[in-house]
Design an enzyme around this catalytic site. Structure first.
Site, PDB file in Angstrom:
ATOM      1  N   ARG A 103       0.881  -1.183   0.000  1.00 54.47           N
ATOM      2  CA  ARG A 103       0.000   0.000   0.000  1.00 54.47           C
ATOM      3  C   ARG A 103       0.907   1.218   0.000  1.00 54.47           C
ATOM      4  O   ARG A 103       1.614   1.472   0.977  1.00 54.47           O
ATOM      5  CB  ARG A 103      -0.900  -0.009   1.236  1.00 54.47           C
ATOM      6  N   HIS A 130      -7.432   1.109  -6.185  1.00 52.63           N
ATOM      7  CA  HIS A 130      -7.594   0.178  -5.060  1.00 52.63           C
ATOM      8  C   HIS A 130      -8.287  -1.081  -5.606  1.00 52.63           C
ATOM      9  O   HIS A 130      -9.449  -1.337  -5.313  1.00 52.63           O
ATOM     10  CB  HIS A 130      -8.440   0.856  -3.975  1.00 52.63           C
ATOM     11  N   GLN A 133     -10.134  -3.833  -3.430  1.00 51.87           N
ATOM     12  CA  GLN A 133     -11.398  -3.352  -2.874  1.00 51.87           C
ATOM     13  C   GLN A 133     -12.555  -3.570  -3.854  1.00 51.87           C
ATOM     14  O   GLN A 133     -13.605  -4.101  -3.502  1.00 51.87           O
ATOM     15  CB  GLN A 133     -11.263  -1.852  -2.545  1.00 51.87           C
ATOM     16  N   ASP A 222     -17.358   6.817  -0.710  1.00 52.31           N
ATOM     17  CA  ASP A 222     -16.073   6.692  -0.005  1.00 52.31           C
ATOM     18  C   ASP A 222     -15.793   8.056   0.634  1.00 52.31           C
ATOM     19  O   ASP A 222     -16.493   9.047   0.348  1.00 52.31           O
ATOM     20  CB  ASP A 222     -14.977   6.300  -1.031  1.00 52.31           C
ATOM     21  N   CYS A 262     -16.422   1.440   1.092  1.00 48.61           N
ATOM     22  CA  CYS A 262     -15.229   0.587   1.280  1.00 48.61           C
ATOM     23  C   CYS A 262     -14.724   0.616   2.710  1.00 48.61           C
ATOM     24  O   CYS A 262     -13.989  -0.294   3.108  1.00 48.61           O
ATOM     25  CB  CYS A 262     -14.134   1.006   0.308  1.00 48.61           C
ATOM     26  N   ARG A 290     -13.274  -8.836   1.333  1.00 49.15           N
ATOM     27  CA  ARG A 290     -11.878  -8.468   1.017  1.00 49.15           C
ATOM     28  C   ARG A 290     -10.989  -9.690   1.221  1.00 49.15           C
ATOM     29  O   ARG A 290     -10.146 -10.011   0.386  1.00 49.15           O
ATOM     30  CB  ARG A 290     -11.400  -7.331   1.935  1.00 49.15           C
TER      31      ARG A 290
END
Ligand code: CP
Ligand code: NVA
Length: 305
Positions: A103, A130, A133, A222, A262, A290
């Protein structure tokens, strides 16, 4: 399969569907507590330049369930691209570990990591995208609806990394994607151009939230200020307030529309308590998935299924 999992756009529809099939199988085995040590004795380095709850917990737990081991490297440990060059870290970690999950801030850094690592690299979020996700998100939609036919997803809020991954998904799987952001905060223009050119999905930009949620099967949001944008948070709160997902806005969507986020959520900003805690919200199924989808990605990249 490619060596790495950096963007959904790097995968074909068939490959994505194969990941979902394996996800289902691994999820069922996990639920039955049936051993599935497909990655026995293998190790994963998890490099974090930003904070995380879900990504760290789901990868670390998932790797353990696969019979492997995951090593957590916090933002204070490696200093990738600062303390040491990305390509050097790529080559060093490849000597110790079988797979890397990272990340990072700069998307160019994950591309460089993948280029110089001899082992597979999974993107656990960059400023640009992402992908894990959105793989979990669409899998969750598939579970709830049973199919993806005639699907309309409305993404409301910042055209950020999560939104860009929705656009990349739309370039591979057919659905109707509506993107609703304040002017100047739309998803990445180049990504949109590529997705339009792919001609797979109908992709619309609608600035009015009420119009955007009309007939939506999924209403998604988000945070308004992503990790690294903390200094802009106050200004963004003002700009984005009309894009809040609340009961009033949800009254314009389908009665059975699913609500997704998310996480982490800033309750009272992009989404209200009554909506995220309400009956249409599937945010915790989404968070759980996930782990299942990422296990399938790990197994595929390591050629263990
Ligand atoms: N959704 C997500 O990636 O959560 P974390 O930032 O907590 O990992
Ligand atoms: N857009 C958010 C997603 C967090 C999972 C961020 O980048 O902070």
């Amino acid at each position: 399969m490619n060596k790495d999992f950096i963007s959904i756009a790097d995968y074909s529809k068939d490959e994505l569907e194969a990941i979902f099939e394996l996800t289902k199988e691994l999820k069922e085995k996990t639920r039955r507590r049936e051993e599935h040590h497909l990655c026995k004795g293998l190790t994963m380095a998890m490099i974090f330049a930003k904070p995380s709850a879900r990504t760290r917990i789901s990868f670390e737990t998932g790797m353990y369930q696969l019979g492997g081991y995951a090593l957590y490297l916090s933002p204070n440990d490696i200093g990738i691209g600062k303390r040491e060059a990305v390509k050097d870290i790529a080559r060093v970690v490849s000597r110790y570990n079988d797979i890397i999950m990272a990340r990072l801030f700069e998307h160019a850094h994950i591309l460089e990591l993948a280029e110089y690592a001899s082992v597979p690299v999974i993107n656990g979020l960059t400023d640009y995208n992402h992908p894990c996700q959105i793989m979990a998100d669409i899998y969750t939609v598939l579970e709830h609806r049973g199919h993806l036919n005639d699907l309309k997803v409305t993404y409301i809020g910042d055209g950020n990394n999560v939104a860009n991954s929705w656009v990349n998904l739309a370039s591979k799987l057919p659905f109707h994607l509506v993107l609703c952001s304040p002017s100047g905060y739309e998803p990445d223009a180049e990504t949109l151009t590529r997705a339009h050119a792919a001609g797979v999905s109908q992709i619309e930009i609608i600035h009015d939230p009420v119009q955007a949620v009309k007939d939506a099967d999924v209403v998604y949001t988000d945070v308004w200020a992503s990790m690294g944008q903390e200094a802009e948070a106050e200004q963004r709160r003002k700009i984005f307030m009309p894009y809040q997902i609340n009961s009033q806005l949800m009254s314009h969507a389908r009665k059975d529309a699913l609500v997704m986020h998310c996480l982490p959520a800033h309750r009272g900003e992009e989404i209200t308590d009554e909506v995220i805690d309400g009956p249409q919200s599937i945010v915790f199924d989404e968070a759980e998935n996930r782990m299942h989808v990422q296990k399938a990605i790990i197994v595929k990249l390591l050629n263990k299924a």
